[in-house]
Design an enzyme around this catalytic site. Structure first.
Site, short mmCIF file in Angstrom:
data_model
loop_
_atom_site.label_atom_id
_atom_site.label_comp_id
_atom_site.label_asym_id
_atom_site.label_seq_id
_atom_site.Cartn_x
_atom_site.Cartn_y
_atom_site.Cartn_z
NE ARG A 143 74.56 86.18 28.57
CZ ARG A 143 74.82 84.89 28.74
NH1 ARG A 143 74.43 84.01 27.86
NH2 ARG A 143 75.47 84.46 29.81
NE ARG A 172 67.33 98.62 41.33
CZ ARG A 172 66.79 98.51 40.13
NH1 ARG A 172 67.25 99.20 39.13
NH2 ARG A 172 65.77 97.70 39.94
CB CYS A 178 70.03 88.10 41.56
SG CYS A 178 70.75 89.73 41.44
CD GLU A 225 74.87 79.87 34.86
OE1 GLU A 225 74.95 79.19 33.82
OE2 GLU A 225 74.38 81.01 34.88
NE ARG A 281 78.04 81.45 32.79
CZ ARG A 281 78.63 80.65 33.68
NH1 ARG A 281 78.34 80.74 34.96
NH2 ARG A 281 79.54 79.77 33.29
CE1 TYR A 333 80.56 85.25 28.59
CE2 TYR A 333 80.51 86.84 26.80
CZ TYR A 333 79.89 85.86 27.55
OH TYR A 333 78.61 85.48 27.26
NE ARG A 390 81.14 83.01 23.06
CZ ARG A 390 80.18 83.67 22.41
NH1 ARG A 390 79.04 83.95 23.02
NH2 ARG A 390 80.35 84.05 21.17
#
Length: 119
Positions: free
Chosen positions: A6, A62, A73, A76, A88, A106, A114
């Protein structure tokens, strides 16, 4: 083993080049810190807050030459008071990776998401 890594990053403004730059920075950190071989990447799912509208983060991947992975994509979910201008990612890789050794990324303003992972 299949694992997911992540990460998140923020951009200063809704600008195509800033989106590509931040996305590439985040992906390079994930790939480098985890010694990911690009051919091990199965899929990458990006989400972006609804104030990012000028570019797809996947284009940056890409442009990095990652062409064998499935990319998606999504927007959120909006939560009142949540971090804005945030991208994210969840990178799914298959190979000799151990979940306990993964290093999530992050970056920039997204470090607040986080703080336990801050380096």
């Amino acid at each position: 083993m299949t694992v997911s890594i992540r990460g998140a990053v923020t951009v200063e403004a809704d600008d195509k080049e800033l989106i590509y730059e931040a996305t590439a920075e985040m992906m390079k950190e994930i790939i480098g810190a985890n010694h990911v071989k690009t051919e091990d990447i199965v899929s990458i799912v990006f989400t972006a807050t609804n104030d990012i509208t000028k570019a797809y983060p996947a284009v940056a991947v890409r442009n990095m030459g990652i062409t064998g992975a499935a990319l998606m994509c999504l927007q959120e979910m909006y939560v009142e008071g949540s971090l804005r201008k945030c991208i994210r990612v969840m990178v799914t890789v298959e190979g000799d990776y151990d979940r306990k050794d993964l290093k999530h990324a992050y970056l920039r303003g997204a470090q607040v998401l986080r703080p336990d992972l801050k380096r």
